[in-house]
Write a protein that holds these residues in place. Structure first.
Motif, PDB file in Angstrom:
ATOM      1  N   GLY A   1       0.856  -1.185   0.000  1.00 15.99           N
ATOM      2  CA  GLY A   1       0.000   0.000   0.000  1.00 15.99           C
ATOM      3  C   GLY A   1       0.886   1.226   0.000  1.00 15.99           C
ATOM      4  N   GLU A   2       0.303   2.367  -0.314  1.00 16.62           N
ATOM      5  CA  GLU A   2       1.122   3.578  -0.391  1.00 16.62           C
ATOM      6  C   GLU A   2       0.306   4.793   0.031  1.00 16.62           C
ATOM      7  OE1 GLU A   2       4.379   4.858  -3.439  1.00 16.62           O
ATOM      8  OE2 GLU A   2       2.423   5.281  -4.353  1.00 16.62           O
ATOM      9  N   ASN A   3       0.914   5.646   0.830  1.00 22.37           N
ATOM     10  CA  ASN A   3       0.368   6.950   1.170  1.00 22.37           C
ATOM     11  C   ASN A   3       1.319   8.019   0.654  1.00 22.37           C
ATOM     12  OD1 ASN A   3      -1.670   5.686   2.584  1.00 22.37           O
ATOM     13  ND2 ASN A   3      -1.137   6.515   4.575  1.00 22.37           N
ATOM     14  N   LEU A   4       0.755   9.041   0.036  1.00 20.20           N
ATOM     15  CA  LEU A   4       1.527  10.187  -0.444  1.00 20.20           C
ATOM     16  C   LEU A   4       0.900  11.453   0.115  1.00 20.20           C
ATOM     17  CD1 LEU A   4       1.643   9.374  -4.271  1.00 20.20           C
ATOM     18  CD2 LEU A   4       3.387   8.848  -2.577  1.00 20.20           C
ATOM     19  N   VAL A   5       1.737  12.452   0.345  1.00 19.46           N
ATOM     20  CA  VAL A   5       1.232  13.769   0.742  1.00 19.46           C
ATOM     21  C   VAL A   5       2.298  14.794   0.391  1.00 19.46           C
ATOM     22  CG1 VAL A   5       2.082  13.648   3.133  1.00 19.46           C
ATOM     23  CG2 VAL A   5       0.106  15.081   2.599  1.00 19.46           C
ATOM     24  N   TRP A   6       1.862  16.021   0.075  1.00 22.40           N
ATOM     25  CA  TRP A   6       2.833  17.084  -0.157  1.00 22.40           C
ATOM     26  C   TRP A   6       2.238  18.401   0.310  1.00 22.40           C
ATOM     27  CZ3 TRP A   6       2.839  21.480  -3.341  1.00 22.40           C
ATOM     28  CH2 TRP A   6       1.791  21.603  -4.236  1.00 22.40           C
ATOM     29  N   ALA A   7       3.114  19.320   0.612  1.00 22.18           N
ATOM     30  CA  ALA A   7       2.708  20.667   1.007  1.00 22.18           C
ATOM     31  C   ALA A   7       3.800  21.636   0.594  1.00 22.18           C
ATOM     32  CB  ALA A   7       2.463  20.742   2.507  1.00 22.18           C
ATOM     33  N   SER A   8       3.430  22.893   0.529  1.00 20.97           N
ATOM     34  CA  SER A   8       4.382  23.931   0.157  1.00 20.97           C
ATOM     35  C   SER A   8       4.358  25.015   1.223  1.00 20.97           C
ATOM     36  CB  SER A   8       3.987  24.518  -1.191  1.00 20.97           C
ATOM     37  OG  SER A   8       4.885  25.526  -1.581  1.00 20.97           O
TER      38      SER A   8
ATOM     39  N   ALA B   1      10.185  22.935  -7.318  1.00 22.13           N
ATOM     40  CA  ALA B   1       9.637  21.765  -7.995  1.00 22.13           C
ATOM     41  C   ALA B   1       8.741  22.188  -9.164  1.00 22.13           C
ATOM     42  CB  ALA B   1       8.846  20.912  -7.007  1.00 22.13           C
ATOM     43  N   PRO B   2       8.935  21.575 -10.334  1.00 15.47           N
ATOM     44  CA  PRO B   2       8.153  21.948 -11.523  1.00 15.47           C
ATOM     45  C   PRO B   2       6.770  21.293 -11.544  1.00 15.47           C
ATOM     46  CG  PRO B   2       9.668  20.199 -12.071  1.00 15.47           C
ATOM     47  CD  PRO B   2       9.918  20.552 -10.630  1.00 15.47           C
ATOM     48  N   GLY B   3       6.071  21.470 -12.641  1.00 16.95           N
ATOM     49  CA  GLY B   3       4.812  20.764 -12.905  1.00 16.95           C
ATOM     50  C   GLY B   3       3.731  21.018 -11.885  1.00 16.95           C
ATOM     51  N   SER B   4       3.264  19.950 -11.263  1.00 21.02           N
ATOM     52  CA  SER B   4       2.181  20.031 -10.287  1.00 21.02           C
ATOM     53  C   SER B   4       2.477  21.001  -9.151  1.00 21.02           C
ATOM     54  CB  SER B   4       1.914  18.652  -9.678  1.00 21.02           C
ATOM     55  OG  SER B   4       1.477  17.743 -10.654  1.00 21.02           O
ATOM     56  N   TYR B   5       3.736  21.251  -8.903  1.00 18.49           N
ATOM     57  CA  TYR B   5       4.150  22.090  -7.781  1.00 18.49           C
ATOM     58  C   TYR B   5       4.374  23.550  -8.191  1.00 18.49           C
ATOM     59  CZ  TYR B   5       5.035  17.274  -6.553  1.00 18.49           C
ATOM     60  OH  TYR B   5       4.903  15.923  -6.370  1.00 18.49           O
ATOM     61  N   GLN B   6       4.186  23.854  -9.466  1.00 15.63           N
ATOM     62  CA  GLN B   6       4.227  25.216 -10.005  1.00 15.63           C
ATOM     63  C   GLN B   6       5.536  25.960  -9.706  1.00 15.63           C
ATOM     64  OE1 GLN B   6       0.633  26.902  -8.370  1.00 15.63           O
ATOM     65  NE2 GLN B   6      -0.646  25.717  -9.750  1.00 15.63           N
ATOM     66  N   ASP B   7       6.644  25.238  -9.786  1.00 18.62           N
ATOM     67  CA  ASP B   7       7.979  25.809  -9.569  1.00 18.62           C
ATOM     68  C   ASP B   7       8.148  26.435  -8.181  1.00 18.62           C
ATOM     69  OD1 ASP B   7       8.945  25.078 -12.128  1.00 18.62           O
ATOM     70  OD2 ASP B   7       7.875  26.786 -12.988  1.00 18.62           O
ATOM     71  N   GLN B   8       7.361  25.960  -7.231  1.00 20.13           N
ATOM     72  CA  GLN B   8       7.457  26.440  -5.851  1.00 20.13           C
ATOM     73  C   GLN B   8       8.195  25.420  -4.994  1.00 20.13           C
ATOM     74  OE1 GLN B   8       3.646  27.507  -4.244  1.00 20.13           O
ATOM     75  NE2 GLN B   8       2.959  28.400  -6.168  1.00 20.13           N
ATOM     76  N   ALA B   9       8.537  25.837  -3.805  1.00 25.10           N
ATOM     77  CA  ALA B   9       9.113  24.910  -2.840  1.00 25.10           C
ATOM     78  C   ALA B   9       8.051  23.883  -2.455  1.00 25.10           C
ATOM     79  CB  ALA B   9       9.579  25.668  -1.604  1.00 25.10           C
ATOM     80  N   ALA B  10       8.468  22.640  -2.310  1.00 23.69           N
ATOM     81  CA  ALA B  10       7.532  21.572  -1.959  1.00 23.69           C
ATOM     82  C   ALA B  10       8.240  20.499  -1.151  1.00 23.69           C
ATOM     83  CB  ALA B  10       6.927  20.962  -3.217  1.00 23.69           C
ATOM     84  N   THR B  11       7.524  19.960  -0.191  1.00 19.26           N
ATOM     85  CA  THR B  11       7.983  18.802   0.571  1.00 19.26           C
ATOM     86  C   THR B  11       7.020  17.666   0.278  1.00 19.26           C
ATOM     87  OG1 THR B  11       8.852  20.226   2.311  1.00 19.26           O
ATOM     88  CG2 THR B  11       8.514  17.900   2.862  1.00 19.26           C
ATOM     89  N   ILE B  12       7.569  16.534  -0.164  1.00 16.76           N
ATOM     90  CA  ILE B  12       6.779  15.361  -0.545  1.00 16.76           C
ATOM     91  C   ILE B  12       7.146  14.226   0.405  1.00 16.76           C
ATOM     92  CG2 ILE B  12       6.217  13.748  -2.395  1.00 16.76           C
ATOM     93  CD1 ILE B  12       7.544  15.973  -4.266  1.00 16.76           C
ATOM     94  N   VAL B  13       6.132  13.594   0.998  1.00 18.71           N
ATOM     95  CA  VAL B  13       6.357  12.478   1.912  1.00 18.71           C
ATOM     96  C   VAL B  13       5.636  11.256   1.362  1.00 18.71           C
ATOM     97  CG1 VAL B  13       6.084  11.631   4.277  1.00 18.71           C
ATOM     98  CG2 VAL B  13       6.495  14.071   3.869  1.00 18.71           C
ATOM     99  N   THR B  14       6.337  10.142   1.349  1.00 20.99           N
ATOM    100  CA  THR B  14       5.812   8.871   0.876  1.00 20.99           C
ATOM    101  C   THR B  14       5.954   7.814   1.964  1.00 20.99           C
ATOM    102  OG1 THR B  14       6.510   9.381  -1.378  1.00 20.99           O
ATOM    103  CG2 THR B  14       6.015   7.094  -0.904  1.00 20.99           C
ATOM    104  N   ALA B  15       4.910   7.026   2.152  1.00 21.12           N
ATOM    105  CA  ALA B  15       4.973   5.865   3.038  1.00 21.12           C
ATOM    106  C   ALA B  15       4.513   4.662   2.222  1.00 21.12           C
ATOM    107  CB  ALA B  15       4.077   6.051   4.255  1.00 21.12           C
ATOM    108  N   ASP B  16       5.368   3.664   2.083  1.00 19.56           N
ATOM    109  CA  ASP B  16       5.025   2.417   1.405  1.00 19.56           C
ATOM    110  C   ASP B  16       4.949   1.315   2.446  1.00 19.56           C
ATOM    111  OD1 ASP B  16       4.885   3.415  -1.220  1.00 19.56           O
ATOM    112  OD2 ASP B  16       7.063   3.380  -1.365  1.00 19.56           O
ATOM    113  N   PHE B  17       3.850   0.570   2.408  1.00 18.63           N
ATOM    114  CA  PHE B  17       3.581  -0.494   3.375  1.00 18.63           C
ATOM    115  C   PHE B  17       3.645  -1.842   2.669  1.00 18.63           C
ATOM    116  CE2 PHE B  17       1.149   3.307   4.288  1.00 18.63           C
ATOM    117  CZ  PHE B  17       1.473   3.577   5.605  1.00 18.63           C
ATOM    118  N   GLY B  18       4.112  -2.872   3.371  1.00 16.66           N
ATOM    119  CA  GLY B  18       4.186  -4.180   2.737  1.00 16.66           C
ATOM    120  C   GLY B  18       4.017  -5.328   3.701  1.00 16.66           C
TER     121      GLY B  18
END
Length: 103
Positions: free
Chosen positions: A36-43, A83-100
């Motif tokens: 499973g996977e959880n993703l989240v990001w904020a700027s 960060a480009p694209g979805s983040y609109q060239d702004q600062a972004a922190t991306i956190v991922t949690a992968d479960f197995g």
């Protein structure tokens, strides 16, 4: 994700997340395998506490966090100042949690 400017469970090449995870977390030699996977990001930034709060307020992410079936977890946090694209060239922190789990 930060480099390629996308935010999705699918990989940059369009493959589903479990295929990407399987290359690092093999099902070989096991009768049962699940991830499973959880993703989240904020700027511009995101604390661990805030990431968990955001996941807990989302029913599918909450279910992943509270599931008794997971036996292993992989975590990552990435910061990009532009960060480009979805983040609109702004600062972004991306956190991922992968479960197995493998049995």
């Amino acid at each position: 994700m930060a480099t390629d400017g996308y935010f999705a469970h699918e990989s940059a090449n369009g493959s589903v997340f479990w295929q990407r995870i399987k290359s690092y977390y093999s099902a070989s030699g096991h009768r049962y395998w699940a991830v499973g996977e959880n993703l989240v990001w904020a700027s511009p930034s995101l604390t661990a506490k805030r990431a968990v709060e955001m996941w807990m307020n989302s029913p599918p992410h909450r279910a992943n966090l509270l599931s008794a079936k997971w036996r292993e977890i992989g975590l990552s946090a990435v910061y990009s100042s532009d960060a480009p694209g979805s983040y609109q060239d702004q600062a972004a922190t991306i956190v991922t949690a992968d479960f197995g789990v493998r049995r």
